[in-house]
Design an enzyme around this catalytic site. Sequence first.
Site, PDB file in Angstrom:
ATOM      1  N   HIS A  54       0.831  -1.211   0.000  1.00 59.18           N
ATOM      2  CA  HIS A  54       0.000   0.000   0.000  1.00 59.18           C
ATOM      3  C   HIS A  54       0.865   1.260   0.000  1.00 59.18           C
ATOM      4  CE1 HIS A  54      -4.113   1.719   1.357  1.00 59.18           C
ATOM      5  NE2 HIS A  54      -3.379   2.700   0.859  1.00 59.18           N
ATOM      6  N   HIS A  56       1.450   5.219  -2.169  1.00 63.77           N
ATOM      7  CA  HIS A  56       0.958   6.218  -3.124  1.00 63.77           C
ATOM      8  C   HIS A  56       2.181   6.973  -3.643  1.00 63.77           C
ATOM      9  CE1 HIS A  56      -3.342   5.885  -1.805  1.00 63.77           C
ATOM     10  NE2 HIS A  56      -2.788   5.573  -0.642  1.00 63.77           N
ATOM     11  N   PHE A  57       2.683   6.588  -4.805  1.00 61.57           N
ATOM     12  CA  PHE A  57       3.897   7.237  -5.314  1.00 61.57           C
ATOM     13  C   PHE A  57       3.593   8.463  -6.193  1.00 61.57           C
ATOM     14  CE2 PHE A  57       7.337   3.684  -4.762  1.00 61.57           C
ATOM     15  CZ  PHE A  57       7.325   3.903  -3.411  1.00 61.57           C
ATOM     16  N   ARG A  58       2.316   8.815  -6.375  1.00 57.09           N
ATOM     17  CA  ARG A  58       1.896  10.134  -6.881  1.00 57.09           C
ATOM     18  C   ARG A  58       2.212  10.425  -8.346  1.00 57.09           C
ATOM     19  NH1 ARG A  58      -1.472  10.439  -2.837  1.00 57.09           N
ATOM     20  NH2 ARG A  58      -0.632  11.149  -0.865  1.00 57.09           N
ATOM     21  N   ASP A 308       0.587   2.540   3.685  1.00 56.32           N
ATOM     22  CA  ASP A 308      -0.243   3.641   3.174  1.00 56.32           C
ATOM     23  C   ASP A 308       0.621   4.898   3.018  1.00 56.32           C
ATOM     24  OD1 ASP A 308      -2.427   5.033   2.225  1.00 56.32           O
ATOM     25  OD2 ASP A 308      -3.402   5.254   4.170  1.00 56.32           O
TER      26      ASP A 308
HETATM   27  N1  LIG Z   1      -4.539   7.714   3.769  1.00 52.32           N
HETATM   28  C1  LIG Z   1      -4.659   8.983   3.466  1.00 52.32           C
HETATM   29  O1  LIG Z   1      -4.989   9.800   4.338  1.00 52.32           O
HETATM   30  N2  LIG Z   1      -4.412   9.453   2.225  1.00 52.32           N
HETATM   31  C2  LIG Z   1      -4.128   8.692   1.053  1.00 52.32           C
HETATM   32  C3  LIG Z   1      -5.355   8.049   0.469  1.00 52.32           C
HETATM   33  C4  LIG Z   1      -5.901   6.906   1.297  1.00 52.32           C
HETATM   34  O2  LIG Z   1      -5.262   5.873   1.446  1.00 52.32           O
HETATM   35  O3  LIG Z   1      -7.018   7.004   1.780  1.00 52.32           O
HETATM   36  C5  LIG Z   1      -3.485   9.608   0.019  1.00 52.32           C
HETATM   37  O4  LIG Z   1      -3.393   9.196  -1.154  1.00 52.32           O
HETATM   38  O5  LIG Z   1      -3.059  10.719   0.349  1.00 52.32           O
HETATM   39 ZN   LIG Z   2      -7.166   4.617   1.952  1.00 48.79          ZN
HETATM   40 ZN   LIG Z   3      -4.008   4.595   0.697  1.00 47.00          ZN
END
Ligand SMILES: NC(=O)N[C@@H](CC(=O)O)C(=O)O
Ligand SMILES: [Zn+2]
Ligand SMILES: [Zn+2]
Length: 446
Positions: A54, A56-58, A308
């Site tokens: 999990h 998020h590399f954007r 995450d």
């Molecule tokens: N966890 C978060 O607060 N943010 C995540 C998105 C997500 O996993 O819900 C994000 O992409 O910034």
């Molecule tokens: Zn999430």
């Molecule tokens: Zn996430």
Amino acid sequence: MLITGAELADGRVRDIRIRDGTIKRVATGLDAAAGERIVEARGRHLLPGAIDVHVHFREPGANHKETWRSGSESAAAGGVTCVVDQPNTSPPTIDGNAFDEKRALADASLVDYGINGGVTAEWDPDSLFDRPLFALGEVFLADSTGDMGIAVGLFEDALAEAAARDVPVTVHAEDEALFDSAALDGDLGGAGTAATADAWSAYRAADAEVAAVERALDAAAGTDAQVHIAHTSTPEAIDAVTEARAASDAADAAATCEVTPHHLFLSRENAGRLGTFGRMNPPLRSEARRSAAFERLRDGDVDVVATDHAPHTVAEKRQGLTDAPSGVPGVETLYPLLLESVRNGELSMERVRDVAAANPASIFGLPAKGRIVEGADADLVLVDLTDPREIEAGALHSACGWTPFEGLQGVFPELTVVRGSVVYERDPITGAESFGEPVGRNVRGE
Ligand SMILES: NC(=O)N[C@@H](CC(=O)O)C(=O)O
Ligand SMILES: [Zn+2]
Ligand SMILES: [Zn+2]
């Protein structure tokens, strides 16, 4: 490469020979061959590289927060040898074209990667499933960064589509109808860190997570869908997954869950120190819930620890509580924090190996990863448990420039190897060739 005298998670001391990207031998008394690099590992532990399912590399869309290059450097320095990227990029990864665009960008990765497909009213399942998806998800049952929240009916459609194709579904489970908007009334302090995310924790209440997890599990029960609940932040939600698994008769579709390091190592008691930097979804919980989640990690009810990793810049996080985006970085501090718990005697090394590497590999169908056995991919991390360091943003490699774990102790890798190639050696290998390749049960035969 020959790694000599390393202690494995189960306490055995072994020499490990790596050849052609795989673990060739796990034995004692191996001698170096001519020209072979020897890594003398006596007194150190060797672990399978972490698989962070999990992140998020954007990229595409928000390269100022993180890129495949910066995010994967951060992963490598933290001992994460495989990452799974989430679909709330810009454009969102909801059709074949968006998948292809992200896949081309991910070529810059230093570590192996999976790419997930997202579900919104505009998604195109046919073109998406035509690509080597790692999993569906995270499917957002409530809005988070990227505003991809969907209604339950669409979630049920997505479960059916995924089950028909044997693709797991990961779920962001919160129920917006149960958020407590009164918690955001009044003076939240405006810009600056005077406002804390404690109000955010009150707003996105624990009950809202538990109800959504139960609903997601109910929707999956009796179907062939394999559901994995992302970032569970409450002991109640973890218990709901444990109960659903016990009730399920289809072992291959059994529900699983992950917990993040921030929900294991931080609580609402840290909200004052973190200010708006402590805003994330789901939010930090009470100290009682945090420690109960940690107990479940220790006792075996948590399947996976995944970060995450959700980088946003310092300037973005410094806005007032209602404007600061949700999310905290974490890919580089996953193993360091868990290993510090081993050093403290709070977790066993085998438990850490299982939640960081072995379990994600088996849940998501990566038979060559997550274990130090002959024939497996040589994804390896060498650590010295006697050498903890203070976590400092300045020493980390994410482009976002901060960490919610500032000042905590962590045991950082000395060496990280992906399929036999060194991707990190205490200091980043600047200018190293990109090396990551796609993984996942659907990549086979591509
Ligand atoms: N966890 C978060 O607060 N943010 C995540 C998105 C997500 O996993 O819900 C994000 O992409 O910034
Ligand atoms: Zn999430
Ligand atoms: Zn996430």
